[in-house]
Design an enzyme around this catalytic site. Structure first.
Site, PDB file in Angstrom:
ATOM      1  N   LEU A 101      -8.547   2.933  12.206  1.00 36.25           N
ATOM      2  CA  LEU A 101      -7.349   3.351  11.489  1.00 36.25           C
ATOM      3  C   LEU A 101      -7.189   2.349  10.356  1.00 36.25           C
ATOM      4  O   LEU A 101      -7.298   1.138  10.578  1.00 36.25           O
ATOM      5  CB  LEU A 101      -6.117   3.318  12.392  1.00 36.25           C
ATOM      6  CG  LEU A 101      -6.048   4.356  13.514  1.00 36.25           C
ATOM      7  CD1 LEU A 101      -4.800   4.123  14.364  1.00 36.25           C
ATOM      8  CD2 LEU A 101      -6.042   5.771  12.959  1.00 36.25           C
ATOM      9  N   ASP A 102      -6.940   2.834   9.131  1.00 33.80           N
ATOM     10  CA  ASP A 102      -6.830   1.889   8.029  1.00 33.80           C
ATOM     11  C   ASP A 102      -5.574   1.034   8.171  1.00 33.80           C
ATOM     12  O   ASP A 102      -4.700   1.300   9.009  1.00 33.80           O
ATOM     13  CB  ASP A 102      -6.911   2.586   6.667  1.00 33.80           C
ATOM     14  CG  ASP A 102      -5.730   3.491   6.377  1.00 33.80           C
ATOM     15  OD1 ASP A 102      -4.581   3.045   6.545  1.00 33.80           O
ATOM     16  OD2 ASP A 102      -5.945   4.645   5.955  1.00 33.80           O
ATOM     17  N   MET A 103      -5.487   0.019   7.355  1.00 36.90           N
ATOM     18  CA  MET A 103      -4.434  -0.991   7.497  1.00 36.90           C
ATOM     19  C   MET A 103      -3.027  -0.386   7.427  1.00 36.90           C
ATOM     20  O   MET A 103      -2.112  -0.845   8.107  1.00 36.90           O
ATOM     21  CB  MET A 103      -4.606  -2.051   6.414  1.00 36.90           C
ATOM     22  CG  MET A 103      -3.744  -3.280   6.599  1.00 36.90           C
ATOM     23  SD  MET A 103      -4.240  -4.578   5.441  1.00 36.90           S
ATOM     24  CE  MET A 103      -3.206  -5.935   6.018  1.00 36.90           C
TER      25      MET A 103
END
Length: 235
Positions: A101-103
């Site tokens: 999951l991206d930041m």
């Protein structure tokens, strides 16, 4: 046992990532660097990854986290940003995140040392559903939903069909749910950018039959035996 399967079963990473380790010369067997992907490991062989001895895992661990925003999904970060591993409590075996999951995305993230399951969950051929809740700019209409559901072109790649449900329209934004089975980098955000509706907030709420429910952000818990069974069925 093939070298990539051995590495996966040791809890280091998935089979696909194990192949990359081999290709990059980071794997040794009995002191010799191995670059043959189909290399067979024998029972008494000494296997090392990055000069560290590894062995087959005896106990599998399965965890889920409700990832907060502001954390990167990596084991460590060269820029010293906080990683999801900072939120993992002490467990008997080393685990690693399955997928990313991206930041700026929150929600359900699975951790395990079961390399076989990790590979099955992330491999494109398995088509494991991933459900997200999002808030995007503007009023998303039905025609735009149909365009996204059929697939849109992102840098020469057409996304696979998906399912989208509009939850609520606000004055200048739309809340919706989307189910995809791919995992391209920033895929959902890029999909919505193609139709002029940038995503403000994005949360993964389910992977297959595993749901985040009312779990608070930042918390981690073990999956039940029943949840593990369902996860393996989905994969």
């Amino acid at each position: 046992m093939r070298i990539n399967k051995y590495i996966a079963k040791s809890g280091i990473t998935s089979r696909r990532k194990a192949d990359e380790l081999v290709e990059n010369g980071r794997v040794k067997v009995n002191g010799e660097i191995i670059k043959k992907l189909g290399y067979d490991v024998q029972e008494d062989d000494l296997v090392e990854v990055d000069e560290e001895k590894i062995s087959l895992q005896k106990k599998y661990i399965y965890l889920i986290m409700n990832k907060p925003t502001g954390f990167v999904t990596t084991m460590s970060d060269e820029y010293e940003r906080p990683t999801v591993m900072d939120l993992i409590p002490d467990v008997e075996e080393r685990v690693y995140p399955v997928g990313r999951l991206d930041m700026n995305t929150s929600g359900l993230l699975i951790f395990t040392n079961d390399g076989e399951l990790a590979n099955n969950l992330t491999h494109p051929s398995t088509h494991v559903n991933k459900k997200y809740k999002l808030l995007c700019n503007g009023i998303l209409n039905r025609n735009e939903v149909k365009i996204l559901e059929k697939g849109v072109n992102i840098d020469g790649y057409k996304t696979s069909p998906c399912d989208i449900k509009i939850i609520k329209h606000f004055k200048a934004s739309t809340m919706a749910e989307i189910i995809i089975h791919e995992g391209k980098k920033r895929q959902i955000r890029r999909m919505f950018e193609t139709i002029g509706h940038p995503v403000q907030k994005l949360e993964r709420i389910a992977i297959g039959d595993i749901k985040i429910g009312h779990m608070k952000q930042g918390l981690v818990r073990k999956l039940s035996d029943e949840e593990v069974r369902k996860l393996k069925e989905n994969a």
